[in-house]
Design a protein around this motif. Sequence first.
Motif, PDB file in Angstrom:
ATOM      1  N   SER A   1       4.001  -8.221   4.882  1.00 44.15           N
ATOM      2  CA  SER A   1       5.283  -7.559   5.175  1.00 44.15           C
ATOM      3  C   SER A   1       5.336  -6.128   4.649  1.00 44.15           C
ATOM      4  CB  SER A   1       6.431  -8.351   4.544  1.00 44.15           C
ATOM      5  OG  SER A   1       6.382  -8.288   3.118  1.00 44.15           O
ATOM      6  N   TYR A   2       4.301  -5.687   3.955  1.00 42.98           N
ATOM      7  CA  TYR A   2       4.282  -4.361   3.323  1.00 42.98           C
ATOM      8  C   TYR A   2       4.529  -3.237   4.321  1.00 42.98           C
ATOM      9  CZ  TYR A   2       1.936  -0.075   1.769  1.00 42.98           C
ATOM     10  OH  TYR A   2       1.617   1.230   1.498  1.00 42.98           O
ATOM     11  N   ARG A   3       5.400  -2.297   3.906  1.00 43.38           N
ATOM     12  CA  ARG A   3       5.659  -1.075   4.687  1.00 43.38           C
ATOM     13  C   ARG A   3       5.410   0.143   3.805  1.00 43.38           C
ATOM     14  NH1 ARG A   3      11.590  -1.805   6.909  1.00 43.38           N
ATOM     15  NH2 ARG A   3      11.627  -3.685   5.600  1.00 43.38           N
TER      16      ARG A   3
ATOM     17  N   ASP B   1      15.879 -10.169  -0.220  1.00 45.21           N
ATOM     18  CA  ASP B   1      14.500 -10.629  -0.041  1.00 45.21           C
ATOM     19  C   ASP B   1      13.506  -9.477   0.033  1.00 45.21           C
ATOM     20  OD1 ASP B   1      15.162  -9.545   2.389  1.00 45.21           O
ATOM     21  OD2 ASP B   1      14.437 -11.224   3.593  1.00 45.21           O
ATOM     22  N   GLN B   2      13.927  -8.261  -0.414  1.00 42.54           N
ATOM     23  CA  GLN B   2      13.046  -7.102  -0.358  1.00 42.54           C
ATOM     24  C   GLN B   2      12.683  -6.622  -1.756  1.00 42.54           C
ATOM     25  OE1 GLN B   2      15.398  -4.373   2.092  1.00 42.54           O
ATOM     26  NE2 GLN B   2      14.023  -4.812   3.804  1.00 42.54           N
ATOM     27  N   GLN B   3      11.483  -6.052  -1.868  1.00 41.89           N
ATOM     28  CA  GLN B   3      10.994  -5.488  -3.118  1.00 41.89           C
ATOM     29  C   GLN B   3      10.481  -4.074  -2.860  1.00 41.89           C
ATOM     30  OE1 GLN B   3       9.159  -8.413  -1.826  1.00 41.89           O
ATOM     31  NE2 GLN B   3      11.029  -9.506  -2.371  1.00 41.89           N
ATOM     32  N   GLY B   4      10.788  -3.171  -3.788  1.00 43.25           N
ATOM     33  CA  GLY B   4      10.359  -1.784  -3.630  1.00 43.25           C
ATOM     34  C   GLY B   4       9.504  -1.342  -4.789  1.00 43.25           C
TER      35      GLY B   4
ATOM     36  N   GLY C   1      14.659   2.274   4.799  1.00 43.05           N
ATOM     37  CA  GLY C   1      13.710   1.296   5.313  1.00 43.05           C
ATOM     38  C   GLY C   1      12.507   1.826   6.044  1.00 43.05           C
ATOM     39  N   THR C   2      12.444   3.149   6.294  1.00 42.22           N
ATOM     40  CA  THR C   2      11.293   3.730   6.987  1.00 42.22           C
ATOM     41  C   THR C   2      10.895   5.039   6.317  1.00 42.22           C
ATOM     42  OG1 THR C   2      12.601   5.046   8.553  1.00 42.22           O
ATOM     43  CG2 THR C   2      12.078   2.758   9.183  1.00 42.22           C
TER      44      THR C   2
ATOM     45  N   ASN D   1      -1.000   2.519  -4.731  1.00 40.68           N
ATOM     46  CA  ASN D   1      -1.854   3.654  -5.050  1.00 40.68           C
ATOM     47  C   ASN D   1      -3.030   3.712  -4.079  1.00 40.68           C
ATOM     48  OD1 ASN D   1      -3.783   5.427  -6.275  1.00 40.68           O
ATOM     49  ND2 ASN D   1      -2.777   5.114  -8.245  1.00 40.68           N
ATOM     50  N   TYR D   2      -3.122   4.846  -3.366  1.00 40.43           N
ATOM     51  CA  TYR D   2      -4.240   5.085  -2.455  1.00 40.43           C
ATOM     52  C   TYR D   2      -5.065   6.255  -2.991  1.00 40.43           C
ATOM     53  CZ  TYR D   2      -1.948   2.122   1.052  1.00 40.43           C
ATOM     54  OH  TYR D   2      -1.380   1.080   1.719  1.00 40.43           O
ATOM     55  N   GLY D   3      -6.195   5.970  -3.623  1.00 38.60           N
ATOM     56  CA  GLY D   3      -7.073   7.030  -4.093  1.00 38.60           C
ATOM     57  C   GLY D   3      -6.421   8.003  -5.038  1.00 38.60           C
ATOM     58  N   GLY D   4      -5.518   7.515  -5.899  1.00 43.42           N
ATOM     59  CA  GLY D   4      -4.850   8.379  -6.859  1.00 43.42           C
ATOM     60  C   GLY D   4      -3.523   8.930  -6.388  1.00 43.42           C
ATOM     61  N   MET D   5      -3.107   8.609  -5.154  1.00 43.77           N
ATOM     62  CA  MET D   5      -1.834   9.060  -4.614  1.00 43.77           C
ATOM     63  C   MET D   5      -0.897   7.864  -4.457  1.00 43.77           C
ATOM     64  SD  MET D   5      -0.109  11.733  -3.284  1.00 43.77           S
ATOM     65  CE  MET D   5      -1.287  12.886  -2.556  1.00 43.77           C
ATOM     66  N   ALA D   6       0.226   7.878  -5.193  1.00 45.67           N
ATOM     67  CA  ALA D   6       1.203   6.804  -5.092  1.00 45.67           C
ATOM     68  C   ALA D   6       2.002   6.945  -3.802  1.00 45.67           C
ATOM     69  CB  ALA D   6       2.133   6.820  -6.292  1.00 45.67           C
ATOM     70  N   HIS D   7       2.122   5.845  -3.057  1.00 43.79           N
ATOM     71  CA  HIS D   7       2.914   5.796  -1.830  1.00 43.79           C
ATOM     72  C   HIS D   7       4.091   4.852  -2.032  1.00 43.79           C
ATOM     73  CE1 HIS D   7       0.035   7.361   1.522  1.00 43.79           C
ATOM     74  NE2 HIS D   7      -0.189   7.986   0.376  1.00 43.79           N
ATOM     75  N   ALA D   8       5.310   5.322  -1.756  1.00 47.49           N
ATOM     76  CA  ALA D   8       6.478   4.453  -1.812  1.00 47.49           C
ATOM     77  C   ALA D   8       6.253   3.250  -0.910  1.00 47.49           C
ATOM     78  CB  ALA D   8       7.715   5.220  -1.380  1.00 47.49           C
ATOM     79  N   ALA D   9       6.624   2.065  -1.408  1.00 51.58           N
ATOM     80  CA  ALA D   9       6.301   0.832  -0.701  1.00 51.58           C
ATOM     81  C   ALA D   9       7.497  -0.100  -0.655  1.00 51.58           C
ATOM     82  CB  ALA D   9       5.124   0.132  -1.374  1.00 51.58           C
ATOM     83  N   LEU D  10       7.552  -0.892   0.412  1.00 50.22           N
ATOM     84  CA  LEU D  10       8.615  -1.873   0.594  1.00 50.22           C
ATOM     85  C   LEU D  10       7.999  -3.169   1.100  1.00 50.22           C
ATOM     86  CD1 LEU D  10      11.757  -2.133   0.452  1.00 50.22           C
ATOM     87  CD2 LEU D  10      11.788  -1.586   2.891  1.00 50.22           C
ATOM     88  N   TRP D  11       8.330  -4.280   0.435  1.00 52.87           N
ATOM     89  CA  TRP D  11       7.855  -5.597   0.839  1.00 52.87           C
ATOM     90  C   TRP D  11       9.034  -6.520   1.125  1.00 52.87           C
ATOM     91  CZ3 TRP D  11       5.943  -3.014  -3.448  1.00 52.87           C
ATOM     92  CH2 TRP D  11       4.566  -2.749  -3.504  1.00 52.87           C
ATOM     93  N   SER D  12       8.752  -7.609   1.822  1.00 52.29           N
ATOM     94  CA  SER D  12       9.733  -8.682   2.036  1.00 52.29           C
ATOM     95  C   SER D  12       9.118 -10.014   1.603  1.00 52.29           C
ATOM     96  CB  SER D  12      10.170  -8.734   3.498  1.00 52.29           C
ATOM     97  OG  SER D  12      10.837  -7.551   3.869  1.00 52.29           O
ATOM     98  N   GLY D  13       8.525 -10.016   0.429  1.00 58.57           N
ATOM     99  CA  GLY D  13       8.054 -11.255  -0.168  1.00 58.57           C
ATOM    100  C   GLY D  13       6.623 -11.649   0.102  1.00 58.57           C
TER     101      GLY D  13
END
Length: 230
Positions: free
Chosen positions: A33-35, A10-13, A69-70, A17-29
């Motif tokens: 739930s975004y981390r 049930d997770q998506q990775g 996960g973190t 994009n924050y102001g041109g900087m990509a941040h690794a992201a994790l969701w649970s649907g």
Amino acid sequence: SSIAWAIAGDQQGGMVNYGGMAHAALWSGTIPSYRDLHPVGSQSHSEIRGMTTEQQVGYANGHAGIWFGTAESFVDINPAGAVYSEARATTGTMQAGFAVFDRYRHALLWFGSATNYLDLQLVMGLQYRASGAESVWTDGSTILVAGHAVDWPGYTHPLLWRIAVPCTIMCPADVLVCDDPGQCGAVVDYSAPLATNCARLNIECIPPPGSFFPVGTNVVTCVAKHPGNR
């Protein structure tokens, strides 16, 4: 902008994009739930490109890495001498991707750390200048890695690497025993190590079970050998 690159359970990775900087992201649907998995202190892009339910892989600050996960769990697996690397897929114990050495990409298969990996480019032959791995699968005895290679004229070829799972030895837990009566030590019959994919190999431990161990901490070394080899 944001992209989801991978899914497991049930997770998506992916990345946000924050102001041109990509941040690794994790969701649970869901959006709430975004981390944000962007490693603390990273000054360049990070992305999740592959995952299992317990592990995420990708890159941060130009280095291939593993998350659990973190953001704080990020493990850098960039090999020594590589100027850039990315992990694209994982089984949970193995990670597939590429690293750049001397301007050219080399397909890599990692086993959880920056020092434990196979350079798949080295078996390609001189007709290929670069390669990359995109996915990995195993049935426990064989590892399959799918990817591509680029020849010197610049044409890209799909590839499948087939690798035998190496013999692995898992040692038993430490043993604590009391001295034998009247002795400064004890005879210890410890459990044999658990060997996987070691058919036709002899597992030898030194000192062997039933040896006398003096008082203190004693190390037992176990190795897998072909019969007849010393």
